[in-house]
Design an enzyme around this catalytic site. Structure first.
Site, PDB file in Angstrom:
ATOM      1  N   GLY A 138      28.009  -0.063  11.185  1.00 53.13           N
ATOM      2  CA  GLY A 138      27.482  -1.421  11.386  1.00 53.13           C
ATOM      3  C   GLY A 138      26.166  -1.606  10.649  1.00 53.13           C
TER       4      GLY A 138
ATOM      5  CG  ASN B 236      33.995  -3.213  20.654  1.00 56.18           C
ATOM      6  OD1 ASN B 236      33.957  -3.220  19.430  1.00 56.18           O
ATOM      7  ND2 ASN B 236      33.479  -4.163  21.383  1.00 56.18           N
TER       8      ASN B 236
ATOM      9  CG  ASP C 123      18.663  -0.782  29.517  1.00 58.86           C
ATOM     10  OD1 ASP C 123      18.788  -2.004  29.580  1.00 58.86           O
ATOM     11  OD2 ASP C 123      19.506  -0.036  28.979  1.00 58.86           O
TER      12      ASP C 123
ATOM     13  CG  HIS D  37      22.939  -0.904  27.506  1.00 58.37           C
ATOM     14  ND1 HIS D  37      21.629  -1.281  27.663  1.00 58.37           N
ATOM     15  CD2 HIS D  37      23.463  -1.783  26.622  1.00 58.37           C
ATOM     16  CE1 HIS D  37      21.389  -2.340  26.907  1.00 58.37           C
ATOM     17  NE2 HIS D  37      22.479  -2.664  26.265  1.00 58.37           N
TER      18      HIS D  37
END
Ligand code: NAX
Length: 328
Positions: A11, A107, A161, A189
């Site tokens: 990506g 995914n 986070d 997450h």
């Protein structure tokens, strides 16, 4: 001079990639004296491959002294060949009206192929960090394909986070972020993640002694959990440079030996009540470059246990949704 690190990034033409690549090439991830080769993977779509070439041109134009080579490809086996680190950032965004289960499966297929490819062509010392969402479950799917590489080579990112929670409490206490320690994010997450303020410290003191406002702490768990959505709402785009920055922190933590605790999603062995075999955020300490140990010494009050159980239930349900994608 340290040995050159081959870093595969998927990506790479996306938002996070754009913020991430120059920072890796400048030495922020592996050290200011460690040469790197970037092996960049993108989908086989002309427009996207053109964008990837544009990104590579910009990297060239930075004349980074540590950047030895750039490989651009649409083939996983080329991108992951001999890679020491594989940063799996690319994934498909949720399309309008798409069910979460369908997004997970869509995914998941990407991470099956990439997991297999990494296991067959990456370097023997390869480590994998997954960012593409749902990152915990994608990481589990990729790791599940690996026969040569053990599960502890695969981690998923909950560091954003942790960083989000750190800034919130530092600001409330009126201290620099560096005063906050042992602030661990447990679980997925996702908005169910649990930032553990009870065991965290500020300037070496118990965080809850410095910030005694329980209502504020409870509300801040929600603020952190919904931070991604708040940024999307404000910017019209999802978090990008903060995610890239968190990935720098995530990998840097895992290559830097020390006593500091970091939030890292790793394959659960049942500690802290997580289902064995899901990837859950837990406290991790780096014992050798790329090798970590989970700190199992923390205890949790009942309210924390309830939150950990909820994020574990979500991870277990994600695993259930993709069970046909898991080998064996
Ligand atoms: P972008 O949509 O800008 O970029 C993603 C890139 O991945 C695209 O260029 C796309 O072509 C590519 N891609 C898709 N399928 C691929 C495949 N099979 N192989 C290689 N490349 C592929 O998204 P961006 O903002 O960069 O976010 C990337 C991922 O990070 C998303 O899944 C996002 O949800 C996730 N995030 C994870 C975070 C975390 O803390 N774990 C926080 C930030 C972010 O939301």
């Amino acid at each position: 001079m340290p040995k050159t690190i081959r870093v595969a990034i998927t990506g790479a033409a996306g938002q996070i990639g754009y913020s991430l690549l120059p920072r890796i090439a400048s030495g922020e991830m592996f050290g200011r004296d460690t040469p790197v080769i970037l092996q960049l993977l993108e989908i086989p779509v002309d427009k996207v491959q053109a964008a990837l070439r544009g990104v590579a041109m910009e990297l060239d134009d930075c004349a980074f002294p540590l950047l030895q080579d750039i490989v651009l490809t649409d083939k996983a086996d080329v991108a992951f060949k001999d890679a020491n680190w594989c940063l799996l950032v690319g994934s498909k965004p949720r399309s309008q009206g798409q069910e979460r289960a369908d997004l997970l499966k869509d995914n998941g297929k990407i991470f099956i192929g990439q997991g297999r490819s990494i296991d067959s062509v990456a370097a023997d010392d390869c480590r994998v960090a997954v960012v593409g969402n749902p990152c915990n479950t994608n990481c589990m799917i990729a790791a599940n394909q690996a026969k040569r590489l053990k599960a502890d080579r695969f981690t998923a990112m909950v560091r954003l986070d942790q960083n989000r929670a750190t800034t919130q409490v530092a600001r409330k206490a009126g201290v620099p972020v560096s005063a906050v320690s042992d602030l661990i994010v447990y679980g997925n997450h996702s908005p169910t993640m649990y930032p553990d303020f009870n065991n965290a410290k500020i300037g070496g003191k118990k965080l809850t002694d410095v910030i005694s406002d329980q209502a504020w702490l409870t509300e801040t768990i929600t603020t952190v959990g919904k931070r991604g959505a708040a940024i999307l709402e404000a910017r019209g785009l999802s978090s990008a440079f903060s995610a890239a920055n968190a990935l720098i922190d995530h990998v840097r933590a895992l290559v830097t030996v020390g006593s500091t605790l970091h939030s890292v999603a790793v394959c659960s062995d049942g500690s802290y009540g997580f289902a064995a075999g899901v990837w859950a955020g837990v406290p991790v300490r780096t014992t050798a470059p790329g090798t970590f140990q989970v700190d199992k010494s923390f205890t949790h009050v009942d309210a924390a246990k309830t939150r950990i159980a909820a994020t574990n239930a979500e991870l277990a349900s994600e695993r259930d949704m993709v069970k046909e994608l898991l080998a064996g």
